[in-house]
Design a protein around this motif. Structure first.
Motif, PDB file in Angstrom:
ATOM      1  N   UNK A  79       0.844  -1.214   0.000  1.00 41.02           N
ATOM      2  CA  UNK A  79       0.000   0.000   0.000  1.00 41.02           C
ATOM      3  C   UNK A  79       0.868   1.247   0.000  1.00 41.02           C
ATOM      4  N   UNK A  80       1.873   1.291   0.864  1.00 39.92           N
ATOM      5  CA  UNK A  80       2.739   2.462   0.944  1.00 39.92           C
ATOM      6  C   UNK A  80       3.550   2.658  -0.336  1.00 39.92           C
ATOM      7  N   UNK A  81       4.043   1.570  -0.917  1.00 34.44           N
ATOM      8  CA  UNK A  81       4.843   1.703  -2.135  1.00 34.44           C
ATOM      9  C   UNK A  81       3.978   2.182  -3.307  1.00 34.44           C
ATOM     10  N   UNK A  82       2.752   1.708  -3.383  1.00 29.79           N
ATOM     11  CA  UNK A  82       1.862   2.156  -4.453  1.00 29.79           C
ATOM     12  C   UNK A  82       1.553   3.645  -4.308  1.00 29.79           C
ATOM     13  N   UNK A  83       1.245   4.084  -3.083  1.00 25.81           N
ATOM     14  CA  UNK A  83       0.985   5.508  -2.856  1.00 25.81           C
ATOM     15  C   UNK A  83       2.226   6.345  -3.141  1.00 25.81           C
ATOM     16  N   UNK A  84       3.383   5.817  -2.765  1.00 25.24           N
ATOM     17  CA  UNK A  84       4.619   6.547  -3.028  1.00 25.24           C
ATOM     18  C   UNK A  84       4.896   6.657  -4.522  1.00 25.24           C
ATOM     19  N   UNK A  85       4.602   5.596  -5.265  1.00 27.46           N
ATOM     20  CA  UNK A  85       4.803   5.623  -6.715  1.00 27.46           C
ATOM     21  C   UNK A  85       3.916   6.687  -7.369  1.00 27.46           C
ATOM     22  N   UNK A  86       2.646   6.713  -6.995  1.00 24.71           N
ATOM     23  CA  UNK A  86       1.731   7.701  -7.567  1.00 24.71           C
ATOM     24  C   UNK A  86       2.117   9.113  -7.153  1.00 24.71           C
ATOM     25  N   UNK A  87       2.523   9.281  -5.904  1.00 27.03           N
ATOM     26  CA  UNK A  87       2.910  10.609  -5.427  1.00 27.03           C
ATOM     27  C   UNK A  87       4.166  11.096  -6.146  1.00 27.03           C
ATOM     28  N   UNK A  88       5.113  10.206  -6.378  1.00 23.67           N
ATOM     29  CA  UNK A  88       6.343  10.601  -7.071  1.00 23.67           C
ATOM     30  C   UNK A  88       6.052  11.014  -8.509  1.00 23.67           C
ATOM     31  N   UNK A  89       5.188  10.277  -9.178  1.00 21.50           N
ATOM     32  CA  UNK A  89       4.859  10.600 -10.569  1.00 21.50           C
ATOM     33  C   UNK A  89       4.141  11.944 -10.654  1.00 21.50           C
ATOM     34  N   UNK A  90       3.234  12.195  -9.703  1.00 22.33           N
ATOM     35  CA  UNK A  90       2.454  13.432  -9.738  1.00 22.33           C
ATOM     36  C   UNK A  90       3.278  14.661  -9.369  1.00 22.33           C
ATOM     37  N   UNK A  91       4.202  14.520  -8.430  1.00 21.72           N
ATOM     38  CA  UNK A  91       4.939  15.688  -7.927  1.00 21.72           C
ATOM     39  C   UNK A  91       6.263  15.938  -8.644  1.00 21.72           C
ATOM     40  N   UNK A  92       6.700  15.029  -9.507  1.00 24.06           N
ATOM     41  CA  UNK A  92       7.992  15.204 -10.175  1.00 24.06           C
ATOM     42  C   UNK A  92       7.854  15.289 -11.693  1.00 24.06           C
ATOM     43  N   UNK A  93       6.696  15.711 -12.162  1.00 30.52           N
ATOM     44  CA  UNK A  93       6.523  15.846 -13.609  1.00 30.52           C
ATOM     45  C   UNK A  93       7.361  16.977 -14.183  1.00 30.52           C
ATOM     46  N   UNK A  94       7.549  18.025 -13.376  1.00 32.48           N
ATOM     47  CA  UNK A  94       8.330  19.168 -13.856  1.00 32.48           C
ATOM     48  C   UNK A  94       9.778  19.123 -13.406  1.00 32.48           C
ATOM     49  N   UNK A  95      10.170  18.073 -12.719  1.00 35.15           N
ATOM     50  CA  UNK A  95      11.546  17.963 -12.240  1.00 35.15           C
ATOM     51  C   UNK A  95      12.469  17.574 -13.395  1.00 35.15           C
ATOM     52  N   UNK A  96      13.601  18.226 -13.435  1.00 34.45           N
ATOM     53  CA  UNK A  96      14.565  17.962 -14.503  1.00 34.45           C
ATOM     54  C   UNK A  96      15.586  16.940 -14.001  1.00 34.45           C
ATOM     55  N   UNK A  97      15.667  15.835 -14.690  1.00 29.24           N
ATOM     56  CA  UNK A  97      16.666  14.820 -14.393  1.00 29.24           C
ATOM     57  C   UNK A  97      17.703  14.815 -15.504  1.00 29.24           C
ATOM     58  N   UNK A  98      18.914  14.428 -15.124  1.00 32.77           N
ATOM     59  CA  UNK A  98      19.987  14.418 -16.110  1.00 32.77           C
ATOM     60  C   UNK A  98      19.832  13.283 -17.115  1.00 32.77           C
TER      61      UNK A  98
END
Length: 253
Positions: A79-98
């Motif tokens: 449950x926690x990993x699924x919520x973390x996955x969705x939260x990461x995708x939603x909050x890091x759409x504008x994050x620039x990765x190398x």
């Protein structure tokens, strides 16, 4: 009147008030010199034998606690990993990765940490809850020398009340009532299965204990065999060296 109703109630359909039929098949032979009083049986349950091994009842309690911990850890982690996955995708759409690899690594680390936190948060809670429920129910069953719906209701009420005790008196009563209700359903299902199969909880405890003994015996045999093979190889190597270089006395070395 109640005794008449209980006596006439078909235990195959409603196996609550009566124990199993005396002609039912026993999986394992019981000890003929078993303790006669309830306190003696409970004392034997909480004591170890001459080899410092726990009783079959305590072995069942330990297995229930470990199984609850495993199930709780899996549930909380998923449950926690699924919520973390969705939260990461939603909050890091504008994050620039190398690179894509860096983004995947950050996501994997975030999900892994969330899984570990969820497993810890749910694992120990469900483990303690399962162990406490099994301990109370098994203790009552051993004291009464019988398996009925009484120990399940009592264990569920006590465990549910203690689980919510930190939230106040009202939450304690709600937890006790909910635990008793859920335990009643589970107890009816377990007693029905026991009645249909013709076994008792004591038979199941003894069978689980025998499986544990067999597993430990197989492990000890494997360790002994491995050590024997290793020692045999070392002995052959030593004999080969002695044969090649010859025997020497200590004084000559």
């Amino acid at each position: 009147m109640l005794r008449t109703v209980v006596r006439l109630t078909p235990t195959f359909i409603f196996p609550i008030f009566e124990s199993r039929n005396a002609n039912d098949y026993d999986m394992l032979n019981k000890d003929t010199e078993a303790p006669r009083t309830g306190f003696e049986r409970v004392k034997m349950m909480y004591t170890t034998n001459e080899y410092d091994e726990v009783s079959p009842e305590m072995n069942q309690v330990a297995q229930a606690a470990m199984f609850g911990t495993f199930i709780g850890g899996c549930m909380g982690g998923f449950v926690k990993s699924r919520n973390a996955y969705l939260y990461f995708i939603e909050t890091n759409q504008a994050t620039i990765f190398t690179s894509t690899m860096q983004a995947k690594k950050k996501l994997q680390d975030y999900v892994t940490v969330a899984f570990a936190k969820g497993a810890c948060q749910w694992g120990w809670r469900l483990g303690i809850f399962s162990g406490m429920f099994s301990l109370i129910a098994t203790t009552i069953s051993v004291y009464r020398d019988d398996t009925s719906l009484v120990e399940y209701i009592t264990a569920g009420a006590i465990t549910g009340g203690l689980y919510k005790a930190n939230l106040g008196l009202a939450a304690t009563f709600v937890g006790a009532g909910l635990g008793a209700a859920l335990s009643t359903i589970a107890g009816l299902a377990i007693l029905g299965v026991l009645k249909i199969t013709g076994v008792s909880m004591e038979d199941i405890r003894q069978a689980l204990y025998k499986l544990r003994e067999v597993r430990e015996d197989q492990l000890n045999q494997a360790i002994e065999k491995s050590a024997k093979i290793k020692n045999d190889d070392l002995t052959r190597h030593h004999d080969q060296l002695v044969l090649e270089k010859g025997e020497k006395k200590v004084e000559e070395m």
